[in-house]
Motif scaffolding. Sequence first.
Motif, PDB file in Angstrom:
ATOM      1  N   LEU A   1     -14.432 -16.995 -31.645  1.00 42.96           N
ATOM      2  CA  LEU A   1     -13.392 -17.606 -32.470  1.00 42.96           C
ATOM      3  C   LEU A   1     -13.156 -19.025 -31.991  1.00 42.96           C
ATOM      4  N   VAL A   2     -13.125 -19.963 -32.927  1.00 45.70           N
ATOM      5  CA  VAL A   2     -12.905 -21.362 -32.590  1.00 45.70           C
ATOM      6  C   VAL A   2     -11.799 -21.920 -33.474  1.00 45.70           C
TER       7      VAL A   2
ATOM      8  N   SER B   1     -17.609 -16.382 -35.635  1.00 49.13           N
ATOM      9  CA  SER B   1     -19.064 -16.281 -35.655  1.00 49.13           C
ATOM     10  C   SER B   1     -19.480 -15.105 -34.800  1.00 49.13           C
ATOM     11  N   GLY B   2     -20.744 -14.783 -34.858  1.00 50.55           N
ATOM     12  CA  GLY B   2     -21.222 -13.642 -34.108  1.00 50.55           C
ATOM     13  C   GLY B   2     -21.288 -12.413 -34.997  1.00 50.55           C
ATOM     14  N   ARG B   3     -21.045 -11.274 -34.422  1.00 58.31           N
ATOM     15  CA  ARG B   3     -21.115 -10.058 -35.219  1.00 58.31           C
ATOM     16  C   ARG B   3     -20.076 -10.091 -36.321  1.00 58.31           C
TER      17      ARG B   3
ATOM     18  N   ALA C   1     -15.584 -14.837 -46.895  1.00 58.42           N
ATOM     19  CA  ALA C   1     -16.919 -15.393 -47.145  1.00 58.42           C
ATOM     20  C   ALA C   1     -17.236 -16.505 -46.148  1.00 58.42           C
ATOM     21  N   LYS C   2     -16.209 -17.236 -45.747  1.00 58.24           N
ATOM     22  CA  LYS C   2     -16.384 -18.310 -44.776  1.00 58.24           C
ATOM     23  C   LYS C   2     -16.071 -17.859 -43.357  1.00 58.24           C
ATOM     24  N   LYS C   3     -15.638 -16.616 -43.216  1.00 58.25           N
ATOM     25  CA  LYS C   3     -15.251 -16.088 -41.903  1.00 58.25           C
ATOM     26  C   LYS C   3     -14.226 -17.009 -41.243  1.00 58.25           C
TER      27      LYS C   3
END
Length: 124
Positions: A4-5, A25-27, A75-77
């Motif tokens: 998480l950023v 990002s990631g899983r 969709a953009k997480k």
Amino acid sequence: QVQLVESGGGLVQAGGSLRLSCAASGRTFNNYVMAWFRQAPGKEREFVAAISWTATITWYGDSVKGRFTISRDNAKKTVYLQMNSLKPEDTDKYYCAARPAGDNLQEASKYTYWGQGTQVTVSS
């Protein structure tokens, strides 16, 4: 693993607005509840807001109700925190967090993943 950023923090005058973003990002973070917490040095981490996976349910801490809005774009997480009518007491480092759905969403200890935080400073 989920990374998480956070971004979007900064300096703003009282009464102003900021929008924080949290990119995952990631899983996959399917079915994860996403939340924002904040913390000042020497204080406990305080719950700000949370949002369900489907974005149909949101929760807010009492101190931000009516001023902050949490939203997400799966969709953009990405999760957002729109902060309006900011007050000097909103000055803190804001953290994004993620966890599977469940109880006790206001408890920081129940969250699995955390970002590094973004500083928000509100001047009077």
